[in-house]
Scaffold this active site. Structure first.
Site, short mmCIF file in Angstrom:
data_model
loop_
_atom_site.label_atom_id
_atom_site.label_comp_id
_atom_site.label_asym_id
_atom_site.label_seq_id
_atom_site.Cartn_x
_atom_site.Cartn_y
_atom_site.Cartn_z
N GLY A 126 -37.26 4.94 118.74
CA GLY A 126 -35.92 4.96 118.19
C GLY A 126 -34.88 5.04 119.30
N CYS A 127 -33.63 4.79 118.93
CA CYS A 127 -32.56 4.77 119.92
C CYS A 127 -32.27 6.17 120.48
CB CYS A 127 -31.30 4.14 119.32
SG CYS A 127 -30.84 4.79 117.69
N PHE A 128 -32.04 7.14 119.61
CA PHE A 128 -31.81 8.50 120.08
C PHE A 128 -32.99 9.04 120.87
CE2 PHE A 128 -28.65 8.84 116.48
CZ PHE A 128 -27.53 9.06 117.28
N THR A 136 -35.16 7.41 122.68
CA THR A 136 -35.24 6.76 123.99
C THR A 136 -34.33 7.45 124.99
OG1 THR A 136 -35.87 4.61 123.07
CG2 THR A 136 -34.81 4.61 125.24
N ALA A 137 -33.07 7.64 124.65
CA ALA A 137 -32.14 8.28 125.57
C ALA A 137 -32.53 9.73 125.84
CB ALA A 137 -30.72 8.22 125.00
#
Length: 345
Positions: free
Chosen positions: A148-150, A152-153
């Site tokens: 997911g995007c969150f 990953t960061a």
């Protein structure tokens, strides 16, 4: 190679098309949609006029098995859980962007996603595709769960200090912010212009479905980590994620030493860029790219560290990382088709 994109009319799908249609190892992109079929792709995306003559195709599993080598599932949660099991015994490699295959425990998925999960044997067979941390397994993967995007960061921001046990495992607090495109293309009251413009709002407080994904990955790096505090905010911008992370250090150290650790940890990761001392990234500086930029600073007064990680949610948080994994899975150079500068300003 021939690649298929399911969910081609979504934001993630059109980003995949943008990258893969210019990828040197891709001969053909076949575009699938459950909502539209046998219509020109340019009806959904007029910015592709004179660049694409593709027509959207109906989702037909048997036809896909005959015609594609790799299938990208750029779908909402719930679709992949029905589609991906049908390809297990085929030669088609699956890269799932939906989230259906990321969590290893069926009960945890159903608790957080509020829907039925695939069988655990399929979950066990799916490789978690955080490219920088799991490259060897990704290279052998047949079924891949794109992060997911969150997560990953957040995971990239925390991985070095978590693995080295330099922070108190109970002290992690993540304050994350995202652009509106993370909610997808379909309109909703919460993403309406008049709701988002000139406004910042917190949402899914202590309930975001990416929480167990982050905790699972951090636990794999350091089994003393079980829970984190994680909350998300919607920002009046189209793209971008910023995860601002706070944690208590377990030993006295300096910003310089931690920056050395991060540079060493990501020395073979071409898409992770570590900022210099007292430099912090902004979302604009990774816009339209596959980079994750990280800055950090030790607060010697409180014994805590602040880590800032930024990505483009549609690129490193979705389509870009999916193509990065596609490259690794097929033995191509990791940066193929992706190593371009962010759009600025």
């Amino acid at each position: 190679m021939k690649v298929g994109i399911v969910g081609a009319t979504g934001y993630g799908g059109v980003e995949l098309y943008r990258i893969l249609s210019n990828h040197p190892h891709v001969d053909e992109c076949i575009l699938y949609s459950s909502s539209e079929m046998d219509v020109p792709y340019t009806l959904s995306f007029p910015h592709l006029n004179n660049l694409s003559d593709h027509r959207l195709k109906n989702i037909d599993v048997e036809e896909m098995k005959k015609n594609v080598d790799v299938l990208f599932l750029a779908t909402p949660p719930g679709v992949s859980s029905k589609l991906s099991p049908q390809f297990i015994d085929s030669d088609v490699k699956i890269i799932d962007l939906s989230g259906d295959l990321r969590l290893k425990q069926k009960s945890v998925y159903e608790q957080w996603y509020k829907r039925e999960c695939v069988e655990e044997e399929i979950l066990e067979g799916a490789v978690y595709g955080l490219s920088e941390l799991n490259k060897l397994d990704i290279a052998k993967a047949h079924l891949l769960a794109n992060p997911g995007c969150f997560p990953t960061a957040t995971i990239l921001g925390l991985a070095p200090v978590v693995k080295q046990k330099l922070i108190d495992e109970k002290s992690i607090i993540v304050d994350a912010k995202t652009g509106v495109s993370g909610a997808g293309r379909n309109a909703s009251p919460g993403t309406h212009y008049s709701e988002v413009n000139e406004n910042v709002k917190i949402y899914k407080v202590h309930e975001h479905q990416h929480i167990p994904e982050i905790e699972q990955a951090l636990h794999n790096l350091n089994d003393s980590i079980s829970f984190i505090s994680f909350n998300t905010h919607l920002m009046p911008m189209t793209r971008g994620i910023m995860a601002t992370i706070y944690a208590t250090l377990t030993e006295t150290t300096t910003t310089e030493k931690l920056l050395d650790l991060y540079n060493e940890f990501y020395s073979n990761s071409p898409f992770v860029r570590i900022r210099k001392d007292n430099e912090f990234p902004s979302t604009r500086e990774v816009y339209g790219s596959n980079f994750c930029d990280i800055g950090l600073k030790v607060d010697e007064r409180t014994g805590r560290v602040t880590i800032v990680a930024v990505i483009d949610n549609l690129m490193k948080g979705a389509a870009g990382q999916a193509v990065q994994n596609f490259n690794i899975m097929n033995g191509f150079e990791e940066t193929t088709g992706l190593f371009f500068a962010p759009i600025y300003p």
